[in-house]
Design an enzyme around this catalytic site. Structure first.
Site, PDB file in Angstrom:
ATOM      1  N   GLU A  25      52.862  38.472  41.992  1.00  7.01           N
ATOM      2  CA  GLU A  25      52.253  39.778  42.289  1.00  7.01           C
ATOM      3  C   GLU A  25      53.245  40.689  43.004  1.00  7.01           C
ATOM      4  O   GLU A  25      53.321  41.889  42.729  1.00  7.01           O
ATOM      5  CB  GLU A  25      51.008  39.589  43.160  1.00  7.01           C
ATOM      6  CG  GLU A  25      49.843  38.992  42.393  1.00  7.01           C
ATOM      7  CD  GLU A  25      48.660  38.657  43.278  1.00  7.01           C
ATOM      8  OE1 GLU A  25      47.544  38.626  42.766  1.00  7.01           O
ATOM      9  OE2 GLU A  25      48.851  38.403  44.485  1.00  7.01           O
ATOM     10  N   GLY A  54      45.420  35.057  48.395  1.00  2.00           N
ATOM     11  CA  GLY A  54      44.280  34.141  48.468  1.00  2.00           C
ATOM     12  C   GLY A  54      44.106  33.392  47.158  1.00  2.00           C
ATOM     13  O   GLY A  54      43.720  32.223  47.132  1.00  2.00           O
ATOM     14  N   GLY A  55      44.434  34.071  46.066  1.00  2.00           N
ATOM     15  CA  GLY A  55      44.326  33.451  44.738  1.00  2.00           C
ATOM     16  C   GLY A  55      45.589  32.724  44.315  1.00  2.00           C
ATOM     17  O   GLY A  55      45.666  32.208  43.193  1.00  2.00           O
ATOM     18  N   THR A  86      38.403  40.472  41.683  1.00  3.77           N
ATOM     19  CA  THR A  86      38.249  41.924  41.565  1.00  3.77           C
ATOM     20  C   THR A  86      39.092  42.429  40.391  1.00  3.77           C
ATOM     21  O   THR A  86      38.609  43.215  39.564  1.00  3.77           O
ATOM     22  CB  THR A  86      38.673  42.626  42.874  1.00  3.77           C
ATOM     23  OG1 THR A  86      38.129  41.904  43.992  1.00  3.77           O
ATOM     24  CG2 THR A  86      38.190  44.056  42.911  1.00  3.77           C
ATOM     25  N   THR A 144      45.661  39.688  39.917  1.00  8.58           N
ATOM     26  CA  THR A 144      44.963  38.396  39.809  1.00  8.58           C
ATOM     27  C   THR A 144      43.801  38.367  40.808  1.00  8.58           C
ATOM     28  O   THR A 144      43.920  38.907  41.909  1.00  8.58           O
ATOM     29  CB  THR A 144      45.961  37.262  40.121  1.00  8.58           C
ATOM     30  OG1 THR A 144      46.977  37.281  39.118  1.00  8.58           O
ATOM     31  CG2 THR A 144      45.282  35.897  40.128  1.00  8.58           C
ATOM     32  N   GLY A 145      42.715  37.704  40.414  1.00 12.78           N
ATOM     33  CA  GLY A 145      41.599  37.526  41.347  1.00 12.78           C
ATOM     34  C   GLY A 145      40.290  38.004  40.758  1.00 12.78           C
ATOM     35  O   GLY A 145      40.245  38.538  39.644  1.00 12.78           O
TER      36      GLY A 145
HETATM   37  C1  5RP Z   1      45.722  36.638  44.365  1.00 12.90           C
HETATM   38  C2  5RP Z   1      45.456  37.805  45.217  1.00 12.90           C
HETATM   39  C3  5RP Z   1      44.157  38.498  45.042  1.00 12.90           C
HETATM   40  O1  5RP Z   1      44.391  39.808  44.689  1.00 12.90           O
HETATM   41  C4  5RP Z   1      43.402  38.444  46.343  1.00 12.90           C
HETATM   42  O2  5RP Z   1      43.283  37.094  46.713  1.00 12.90           O
HETATM   43  C5  5RP Z   1      42.020  39.091  46.217  1.00 12.90           C
HETATM   44  O3  5RP Z   1      41.238  38.322  45.360  1.00 12.90           O
HETATM   45  P1  5RP Z   1      39.712  38.640  45.093  1.00 12.90           P
HETATM   46  O4  5RP Z   1      39.675  39.928  44.365  1.00 12.90           O
HETATM   47  O5  5RP Z   1      39.230  37.476  44.274  1.00 12.90           O
HETATM   48  O6  5RP Z   1      39.022  38.704  46.429  1.00 12.90           O
HETATM   49  O7  5RP Z   1      46.248  38.219  46.028  1.00 12.90           O
HETATM   50  O8  5RP Z   1      46.930  36.034  44.708  1.00 12.90           O
END
Ligand code: 5RP
Length: 221
Positions: free
Chosen positions: A102, A95-96, A28, A25-26
């Site tokens: 996950e 963060g997401g 990237t 998720t996110g």
């Molecule tokens: C979501 C996550 C994401 O992988 C992490 O926050 C990185 O996100 P991004 O690729 O948007 O920086 O752990 O729970």
């Protein structure tokens, strides 16, 4: 150069015919899902296991066949992003807001790849707020405990300034630690707290890291 796109597309190359693939998720992981969607349209046959509603909706739109984590025996490979990775390849994720799903998908995977841009690589974890997913019931007690520890907890909010709800129906408390000197002992302590469903310390949980740098791709095995 879009480094997130670069690593997302590179990671998709690791997916082979017939694999069960954990889809992270996110922003990237988004590019990895896009690249896989393209390969599926070209004839690649895989089964995706998503780690959030957001990724599920994205993968469905692209026509990637999906199963839940309960419907597969195991996951061959999971590809996911990360918020911080330290010098010992330990990570902070969440963060997401998808950390619990996950971590579950990662733990039932034969192999895990993290995809990040170079800004995520740090010496010591902690500048990024550490997410802790908690049961709503009793969550203020946990906030108090974290305050007493000096971890500067904040209850995560959504866009409408309401308390953020995870896909699992939990809250997230973000801890501003600044420097996490001993991730293992912090993880052990968090695991011991009743009401904590999961935390964003992902320790010894990655096999390969693909880092997008302005100078090019770095693959850490
Ligand atoms: C979501 C996550 C994401 O992988 C992490 O926050 C990185 O996100 P991004 O690729 O948007 O920086 O752990 O729970």
């Amino acid at each position: 150069m879009n480094l997130k796109q670069l690593v997302g597309e590179k990671a998709a190359e690791y997916v082979k015919e017939g694999m069960v693939v954990g889809l992270g998720t996110g922003s990237t992981a988004y590019y990895m899902v896009e690249a896989l969607g393209k390969r599926v349209k070209e004839g690649l046959s895989i089964t995706g296991v998503t780690t959030s509603t957001r990724t599920k909706e994205h993968a469905e739109k692209l026509g990637i066949p999906l199963k839940t984590i309960d419907e597969v025996k195991k996951v061959d490979l999971t590809i996911d992003g990360a918020d911080e990775i330290d010098a010992h390849y330990q990570g902070i994720k969440g963060g997401g807001g998808a950390l619990l799903f996950e971590k579950i998908v990662a733990d039932y995977s034969d192999k895990v790849i993290w995809i990040v841009d170079e800004s995520k690589m740090v010496e010591t974890l902690g500048a990024f707020p550490l997410p802790v997913e908690v049961m709503p019931y009793g969550s203020q007690q946990l906030v108090r405990i974290f305050e007493e520890k000096g971890f500067h907890p904040t209850m995560r909010k959504n866009d409408k300034e309401e308390t953020y709800l995870t896909d699992g129906g939990h809250y997230i408390i973000d801890l501003q630690m600044d420097k996490i000197e001993d991730p293992n002992s912090l993880a052990g302590w968090l695991d011991s707290l009743t009401g904590v469903m999961e935390h964003g310390l992902f320790l010894n949980r990655v096999n390969t890291i693909i880092v997008g740098r302005e100078s090019g791709l770095e693959v850490i095995e």
